[in-house]
Design a protein around this motif. Structure first.
Motif, PDB file in Angstrom:
ATOM      1  N   GLY A  19      41.068  43.397  44.623  1.00 33.47           N
ATOM      2  CA  GLY A  19      41.554  42.033  44.967  1.00 33.47           C
ATOM      3  C   GLY A  19      40.419  40.885  44.894  1.00 33.47           C
ATOM      4  O   GLY A  19      40.370  40.030  44.182  1.00 33.47           O
ATOM      5  N   LEU A  20      39.306  41.156  45.478  1.00 33.90           N
ATOM      6  CA  LEU A  20      38.217  40.582  45.664  1.00 33.90           C
ATOM      7  C   LEU A  20      37.670  40.193  43.983  1.00 33.90           C
ATOM      8  O   LEU A  20      37.047  39.146  43.779  1.00 33.90           O
ATOM      9  CB  LEU A  20      37.118  41.187  46.430  1.00 33.90           C
ATOM     10  N   LEU A  21      37.564  41.393  43.461  1.00 26.41           N
ATOM     11  CA  LEU A  21      37.048  41.361  41.929  1.00 26.41           C
ATOM     12  C   LEU A  21      37.901  40.384  41.257  1.00 26.41           C
ATOM     13  O   LEU A  21      37.168  39.382  40.468  1.00 26.41           O
ATOM     14  CB  LEU A  21      37.101  42.669  41.331  1.00 26.41           C
ATOM     15  N   VAL A  22      38.996  40.323  41.378  1.00 27.57           N
ATOM     16  CA  VAL A  22      39.956  39.452  40.698  1.00 27.57           C
ATOM     17  C   VAL A  22      39.727  38.045  41.065  1.00 27.57           C
ATOM     18  O   VAL A  22      39.778  37.149  40.065  1.00 27.57           O
ATOM     19  CB  VAL A  22      41.581  40.052  40.551  1.00 27.57           C
ATOM     20  N   ALA A  23      39.929  37.809  42.377  1.00 24.50           N
ATOM     21  CA  ALA A  23      39.510  36.531  42.895  1.00 24.50           C
ATOM     22  C   ALA A  23      38.106  35.813  42.180  1.00 24.50           C
ATOM     23  O   ALA A  23      38.007  34.798  41.769  1.00 24.50           O
ATOM     24  CB  ALA A  23      39.723  36.493  44.167  1.00 24.50           C
ATOM     25  N   LEU A  24      37.124  36.912  42.266  1.00 26.31           N
ATOM     26  CA  LEU A  24      35.920  36.358  41.788  1.00 26.31           C
ATOM     27  C   LEU A  24      35.809  36.052  40.592  1.00 26.31           C
ATOM     28  O   LEU A  24      34.656  35.666  39.825  1.00 26.31           O
ATOM     29  CB  LEU A  24      34.730  37.424  42.258  1.00 26.31           C
ATOM     30  N   MET A  25      36.723  36.688  39.549  1.00 28.23           N
ATOM     31  CA  MET A  25      36.720  36.401  38.456  1.00 28.23           C
ATOM     32  C   MET A  25      36.853  34.843  37.858  1.00 28.23           C
ATOM     33  O   MET A  25      37.205  34.636  36.673  1.00 28.23           O
ATOM     34  CB  MET A  25      37.691  37.467  37.456  1.00 28.23           C
ATOM     35  N   PHE A  26      37.036  34.088  38.904  1.00 28.29           N
ATOM     36  CA  PHE A  26      36.983  32.660  38.529  1.00 28.29           C
ATOM     37  C   PHE A  26      35.727  32.323  37.869  1.00 28.29           C
ATOM     38  O   PHE A  26      35.771  31.509  37.217  1.00 28.29           O
ATOM     39  CB  PHE A  26      36.971  31.940  39.814  1.00 28.29           C
ATOM     40  N   VAL A  27      34.664  33.247  37.991  1.00 31.18           N
ATOM     41  CA  VAL A  27      33.555  32.758  37.012  1.00 31.18           C
ATOM     42  C   VAL A  27      34.002  32.981  35.649  1.00 31.18           C
ATOM     43  O   VAL A  27      33.541  32.116  34.673  1.00 31.18           O
ATOM     44  CB  VAL A  27      32.381  33.814  37.307  1.00 31.18           C
ATOM     45  N   GLN A  28      34.449  34.057  35.327  1.00 36.49           N
ATOM     46  CA  GLN A  28      35.024  34.156  33.994  1.00 36.49           C
ATOM     47  C   GLN A  28      35.875  33.177  33.542  1.00 36.49           C
ATOM     48  O   GLN A  28      35.956  32.568  32.458  1.00 36.49           O
ATOM     49  CB  GLN A  28      35.818  35.724  33.852  1.00 36.49           C
ATOM     50  N   MET A 266      53.029  40.598  52.454  1.00 39.34           N
ATOM     51  CA  MET A 266      51.777  40.067  51.596  1.00 39.34           C
ATOM     52  C   MET A 266      52.185  39.615  50.289  1.00 39.34           C
ATOM     53  O   MET A 266      51.364  38.515  50.121  1.00 39.34           O
ATOM     54  CB  MET A 266      50.986  41.549  51.596  1.00 39.34           C
ATOM     55  N   LEU A 267      52.985  40.047  49.686  1.00 39.05           N
ATOM     56  CA  LEU A 267      53.528  39.460  48.257  1.00 39.05           C
ATOM     57  C   LEU A 267      53.825  38.203  48.386  1.00 39.05           C
ATOM     58  O   LEU A 267      53.464  37.110  47.804  1.00 39.05           O
ATOM     59  CB  LEU A 267      54.653  40.490  47.682  1.00 39.05           C
ATOM     60  N   ALA A 268      54.804  37.909  49.422  1.00 43.52           N
ATOM     61  CA  ALA A 268      55.351  36.424  49.455  1.00 43.52           C
ATOM     62  C   ALA A 268      54.138  35.379  50.210  1.00 43.52           C
ATOM     63  O   ALA A 268      54.189  34.569  49.522  1.00 43.52           O
ATOM     64  CB  ALA A 268      56.292  36.703  50.853  1.00 43.52           C
ATOM     65  N   PRO A 292      42.907  28.830  49.111  1.00 48.99           N
ATOM     66  CA  PRO A 292      44.180  29.434  49.231  1.00 48.99           C
ATOM     67  C   PRO A 292      44.592  30.303  47.983  1.00 48.99           C
ATOM     68  O   PRO A 292      45.081  31.388  48.027  1.00 48.99           O
ATOM     69  CB  PRO A 292      45.445  28.200  49.421  1.00 48.99           C
ATOM     70  N   ALA A 293      44.149  29.643  46.817  1.00 48.93           N
ATOM     71  CA  ALA A 293      44.575  30.468  45.462  1.00 48.93           C
ATOM     72  C   ALA A 293      43.579  31.830  45.458  1.00 48.93           C
ATOM     73  O   ALA A 293      44.336  32.887  45.009  1.00 48.93           O
ATOM     74  CB  ALA A 293      44.309  29.542  44.332  1.00 48.93           C
ATOM     75  N   ALA A 294      42.360  31.633  46.023  1.00 48.99           N
ATOM     76  CA  ALA A 294      41.520  33.008  45.769  1.00 48.99           C
ATOM     77  C   ALA A 294      42.069  33.911  47.020  1.00 48.99           C
ATOM     78  O   ALA A 294      42.121  35.105  46.657  1.00 48.99           O
ATOM     79  CB  ALA A 294      40.197  32.528  45.960  1.00 48.99           C
ATOM     80  N   GLY A 295      42.449  33.366  47.963  1.00 55.11           N
ATOM     81  CA  GLY A 295      43.003  34.340  49.152  1.00 55.11           C
ATOM     82  C   GLY A 295      44.150  35.033  48.717  1.00 55.11           C
ATOM     83  O   GLY A 295      44.489  36.197  48.870  1.00 55.11           O
ATOM     84  N   GLY A 296      45.189  34.010  47.941  1.00 58.16           N
ATOM     85  CA  GLY A 296      46.518  34.805  47.577  1.00 58.16           C
ATOM     86  C   GLY A 296      46.408  35.598  46.508  1.00 58.16           C
ATOM     87  O   GLY A 296      46.835  36.715  46.368  1.00 58.16           O
ATOM     88  N   THR A 297      45.422  35.595  45.740  1.00 59.94           N
ATOM     89  CA  THR A 297      44.920  36.275  44.549  1.00 59.94           C
ATOM     90  C   THR A 297      44.418  37.731  45.340  1.00 59.94           C
ATOM     91  O   THR A 297      45.161  38.961  44.800  1.00 59.94           O
ATOM     92  CB  THR A 297      43.729  35.822  43.775  1.00 59.94           C
ATOM     93  N   VAL A 298      43.715  37.672  46.379  1.00 58.70           N
ATOM     94  CA  VAL A 298      43.178  39.093  46.783  1.00 58.70           C
ATOM     95  C   VAL A 298      44.650  39.885  47.246  1.00 58.70           C
ATOM     96  O   VAL A 298      44.880  40.936  46.941  1.00 58.70           O
ATOM     97  CB  VAL A 298      42.255  38.764  47.919  1.00 58.70           C
ATOM     98  N   LEU A 299      45.470  39.153  48.094  1.00 59.38           N
ATOM     99  CA  LEU A 299      46.750  39.540  48.516  1.00 59.38           C
ATOM    100  C   LEU A 299      47.639  40.098  47.417  1.00 59.38           C
ATOM    101  O   LEU A 299      48.166  41.441  47.480  1.00 59.38           O
ATOM    102  CB  LEU A 299      47.504  38.737  49.396  1.00 59.38           C
ATOM    103  N   VAL A 300      47.833  39.385  46.404  1.00 64.40           N
ATOM    104  CA  VAL A 300      48.558  39.908  45.301  1.00 64.40           C
ATOM    105  C   VAL A 300      48.291  41.225  44.665  1.00 64.40           C
ATOM    106  O   VAL A 300      48.971  41.943  44.377  1.00 64.40           O
ATOM    107  CB  VAL A 300      49.053  38.961  44.152  1.00 64.40           C
ATOM    108  N   VAL A 301      46.793  41.109  44.517  1.00 65.35           N
ATOM    109  CA  VAL A 301      46.178  42.204  43.760  1.00 65.35           C
ATOM    110  C   VAL A 301      46.414  43.635  44.633  1.00 65.35           C
ATOM    111  O   VAL A 301      46.622  44.624  44.127  1.00 65.35           O
ATOM    112  CB  VAL A 301      44.925  41.962  43.189  1.00 65.35           C
ATOM    113  N   MET A 302      46.224  43.246  45.874  1.00 63.20           N
ATOM    114  CA  MET A 302      46.441  44.379  46.942  1.00 63.20           C
ATOM    115  C   MET A 302      47.659  44.948  46.695  1.00 63.20           C
ATOM    116  O   MET A 302      47.929  46.455  46.837  1.00 63.20           O
ATOM    117  CB  MET A 302      45.783  43.994  48.251  1.00 63.20           C
TER     118      MET A 302
END
Lengths: 379, 495
Positions: A19-28, A266-268, A292-302
């Motif tokens: 989840g953190l990886l995908v959120a941190l892919m904001f770099v990409q 978590m999904l909601a 919030p978008a990055a936090g939500g991304t972590v939750l959804v990927v999890m």
């Protein structure tokens, strides 16, 4: 602590890292802007310097994600990395180019020219989330491998994990459901990238352009996410019986979701946070939609990882031989290794705290066009 | 060439390439952190500018080091699939700990260090510079714990149900962490990195002196770099001595190959170069006892009695026991559910022979001999270059301290040429360590032919040349950028 509890704990940690990886892919995602013709050169350099101060965090999370998978579920590591060879090598190459591109691109001695390294950053921006997304997508579609631990006793053919396809991972591109997730991730990281630039750079024109970018990716993202989720919930899944036998079960992932109320929450929450972040960034005046978008991304990927691995599900299923499928139980490290690592994991909050402090300290002064003209260290 | 050779070549190339960048990161980090400390204590702008110049060179080098590190991590899985499963339980924990404790420290504080000059306080910046170096050093510890375990696999139990090496108790973890081979390797590698950083700083500074530029900057940089390098040199010698003792104890074949010692014995001589020997010296180095027994290659093949009176079987006997272990493993796994009693018998046979299981995969006893010539000469390059560099560091530091270095042209040139030499020395050290332990990925347990992935040789060959092209391009670019930055100079003083 029981063995099962430790296995579940480490699967949760791997999911968290994913989840953190995908959120941190904001770099990409943000680096895709280097290909945006509407941006001025100064604006591109501001984007580059905004991601340039964070790329190591994404890179390190990728390394740690790989390391954590290796440490806690080594059979996945040995089977997937050794089998889906081209996918991982391709991912590796895009990240390697990205790592040096920041330092090399603006130097006159860089041999290949600025455009090449800019292109490398854009290629990494698109390919990295796509490959990671498609690879995770195969958690629900299956891959072509077999696992035979007896092989090691056979000196003439001792390799435990074998891949059934000569494409060595690239065959996943023929799995539409997996590709949908890959494309969805490209859109999501592009949105996160836009929101991050909005949050980090102080430039009115760039702000408008980033809001436009977020709006542009919103519809494709929603279409991809909804269609991927819809297919997931109606498709049969790879269930594991009590004796370890793997079999196909209708509506398996829908069943998993309903069986885990926490995951529904978590999904909601994750979806709501992502949408809130996007809408404030795209249509509001706030510059803080990234958080919030990055936090939500972590939750959804999890959630995606939980649906793949929990409730007696094979998280890395094999289409070639169903019984070779990898589960949390049959692919993990031993009890003591997981226990030792669990003690070490208590350091994670400390690590997160100093990263947060460093991020806060560095982010107090926003990046401006004037800073780009300054001679101090920058890319 | 087959898949095994290509897999080995690819990994060797990546590891050797990675080690071009890591030692400079480790060493330069110490030098510039010391310089920045001087700036904060003395509040002298000279040290600030000096620190920033070396930091610029550090950053160019750092990125490629990080980039090649991830390739190594991935290649464990992509090219050494069986190995990954076999050792994942042992090797994974140090890697995960490295990720959690070291990587993030290095990455986070590098960003603060490089970009934070005007964004964070002086004190926080100084701490960040030190933490970048400390993070890199902690990272080195954990990766060398993993490497040390491959050289001397302590704290492990083979589990026939999972078919891998496992950590059977918390005590086993401490054995792995405090493995004497890992500890000496850590000090040896990290402090050789300090030597590399020092030689880089001293060599570049000497170039400025040769050109008559930046004299004060160069002289003071030589003193700081030289002191770090001399501390490094002393630690390299001490840890090198420990490494010799460990090789004799845990990897006698490596030592025999490094010495080209065909037939060993007591009062074994040390060969400086072929034809020049110091009587009894090898026994002293390897056992700290003039009468210590050092086995040669032939003794190891035939079997011998070690200094503690233990009878070490011949390789042929070990191969026989290894095959017995593999057969027993197959029988155990076949019968464990249908015939528990027979399975228990097979298990007992397996346990009795398991320490030589890896030998069961060898074809002939000579397979345990590494490429002797390569290891022999690499060992001599490593020691010879190390001693030369220690001497050059001593002279340059002393003469800089006395402000008499500028007119010693021969020394300035020598110090400059020490830059390529220090890299050759470092690479040679790893050749001794890694080529010297062939054919084992894990000493005695897993030979290279059983450790690979199920790939075609063509696939690995393709990626080998792909990485070779990328590495070559990056190296050329890196050197060009470094040279450009050096030529441009710190521009502190044009005296």
């Amino acid at each position: 602590m029981t063995y099962e509890l430790l296995q579940d704990y480490w699967f949760i940690l791997v999911a968290l890292l994913a989840g953190l990886l995908v959120a941190l892919m904001f770099v990409q995602g943000a680096n895709l802007q280097l290909g945006n013709r509407n941006l001025t050169e100064t604006q591109k350099r501001m984007v580059l310097n905004a991601t340039g101060r964070k790329w190591e965090l994404t890179f390190t999370t990728l390394v740690t994600f790989g390391g954590a998978f290796f440490a806690s579920f080594p059979l996945f590591y040995s089977t997937s990395f050794g089998g889906a060879y081209w996918v991982w090598v391709l991912l590796l190459i895009t990240f390697v180019f990205q790592a040096v591109a920041y330092e090399f691109h603006s130097k006159k001695e860089n041999l290949l020219g600025m455009k090449t390294f800019r292109f490398a950053l854009i290629a990494n921006g698109a390919l990295a989330p796509f490959l990671v997304g498609t690879a995770v997508g195969t958690f629900f579609c299956g891959s072509n491998f077999t696992v035979d631990k007896m092989a090691i006793a056979n000196p003439s053919a001792p390799i435990i994990s074998s891949w059934g396809s000569g494409w060595h991972g690239l065959e996943a591109l023929a799995q539409p459901h997996a590709v949908l997730l890959g494309l969805g991730l490209v859109c999501l990281t592009a949105i996160l990238g836009g929101l991050f630039v909005l949050n980090t750079v102080d430039d009115i024109d760039l702000e408008h352009r980033m809001r436009r970018t977020v709006r542009g990716f919103l519809l494709p993202f929603l279409c991809l996410l909804i269609s991927w989720t819809a297919i997931l919930l109606i498709k049969p899944g790879f269930a594991v019986a009590e004796d370890g036998t793997v079999y196909m079960e209708d509506f398996k992932y829908l069943g998993n979701l309903l069986e885990m109320p926490v995951v529904i929450v978590m999904l909601a929450a994750g979806t709501a946070l992502i949408l809130y972040g996007i809408f404030t960034g795209a249509f509001g005046k706030s510059k803080s939609g990234f958080w919030p978008a990055a936090g939500g991304t972590v939750l959804v990927v999890m959630v995606i990882f939980f649906l793949a691995g929990f409730c007696n599900t094979a998280f890395y299923p094999s289409n070639e031989d169903l019984q070779s499928s990898l589960t949390i139980r049959n692919s993990s490290s031993s009890y003591f290794t997981l226990k030792v690592m669990s003690w070490v994991s208590l350091f994670i909050p400390f690590v997160v705290a100093y990263i947060a402090y460093a991020w806060y300290s560095m982010g107090r002064k926003k990046i401006t066009a004037e800073e780009m003209d300054n001679k101090e260290n920058k890319y | 060439m087959d898949i095994i050779i290509w897999s080995r070549l690819q990994f060797a190339m990546t590891a050797a390439y990675h080690w071009l960048f890591v030692p400079l990161t480790l060493g330069l980090a110490m030098v510039m952190a010391t310089m920045e400390t001087l700036y904060v204590i003395k509040k002298d702008e000279f040290w600030l500018k000096t620190t920033k110049f070396w930091m610029k060179l550090f950053a160019i080098n750092f990125a490629v080091g990080i980039a090649t590190g991830i390739i190594l991590e991935f290649e464990f899985g992509t090219n050494w699939s069986n190995y990954s499963w076999f050792v994942g339980d042992m090797f994974g924990a140090p890697l995960a700990i490295e990720g959690i404790l070291a990587f993030f420290m290095e990455a986070t504080f590098f960003a603060v260090m490089f970009f934070g000059w005007n964004k964070v306080s002086k004190r926080f910046h100084l701490i960040s510079t030190w933490l970048t170096g400390i993070g890199a050093t902690i990272s080195a510890y954990w990766i060398l714990v993993a490497n040390g375990w491959m050289q001397n696999p302590v704290g492990t139990t083979f589990n026939p149900d999972t078919v891998r090496s496992e950590m059977a108790s918390a005590q086993a973890f401490w054995e792995v962490v405090s493995n004497p081979v890992a500890v000496s390797k850590f000090f040896h590698s990290v402090t050789s990195g300090w030597m590399t950083g020092a030689v880089f700083v001293v060599g570049v500074s000497c170039w400025y002196l040769l050109k008559g530029r930046e004299k004060e900057f160069a002289r003071k940089s030589i003193i700081v770099g030289g002191i770090v390098g001399l501390i490094g040199s002393a630690a390299v010698m001490l840890s090198g001595d420990a490494s010799g003792i460990h090789a004799a104890e845990f990897q006698p074949m490596k030592l025999a190959a490094a010495e080209g010692l065909e037939d060993g014995g007591r009062r074994a001589p040390f060969t400086i170069i072929p034809g020049i020997k110091i009587p009894g010296m090898l026994s002293i180095l390897a056992t700290h006892d003039l009468d210590g027994y050092v086995p040669g290659i032939n003794d190891i093949i035939r079997g011998y009695t070690d200094n503690d009176g233990n009878v070490i079987p011949s390789v042929e006997k070990k191969m026989e026991m290894g095959r017995t272990a593999l057969d027993a493993l197959a029988t155990y796994r076949e019968l464990r559910e249908t015939n528990p009693d027979s399975a228990a018998v097979a298990r007992a046979i397996l346990d009795e022979n398991v320490q030589y299981m890896g030998y069961g995969h060898l074809e002939k006893p000579e397979d345990v001999i590494p490429p002797v010539g390569m290891v022999f000469w690499a060992f001599r390059f490593m020691i010879g270059i190390g001693m030369l560099i220690a001497l050059v560091l001593l002279l340059t530091t002393w003469l800089s301290w006395k402000n008499r270095i500028a007119d010693k042209k021969w020394l300035l040139w020598t110090a400059l040429w020490c830059i390529p030499l220090v890299y050759i020395g470092g690479q040679s050290g790893w050749v001794v360590a890694e080529v010297g332990r062939q054919p084992w990925t894990i000493q005695g347990l897993l030979p290279v032919n059983v450790a690979i992935s199920s790939l075609s040789a063509a696939a690995v060959k393709t990626t080998f040349f792909l990485f070779l092209a990328i590495f070559a391009a990056f190296l050329i670019i890196e050197i060009r950028i470094l040279l450009g930055t050096i030529k441009n100079g710190p521009k502190i003083s044009e005296d």
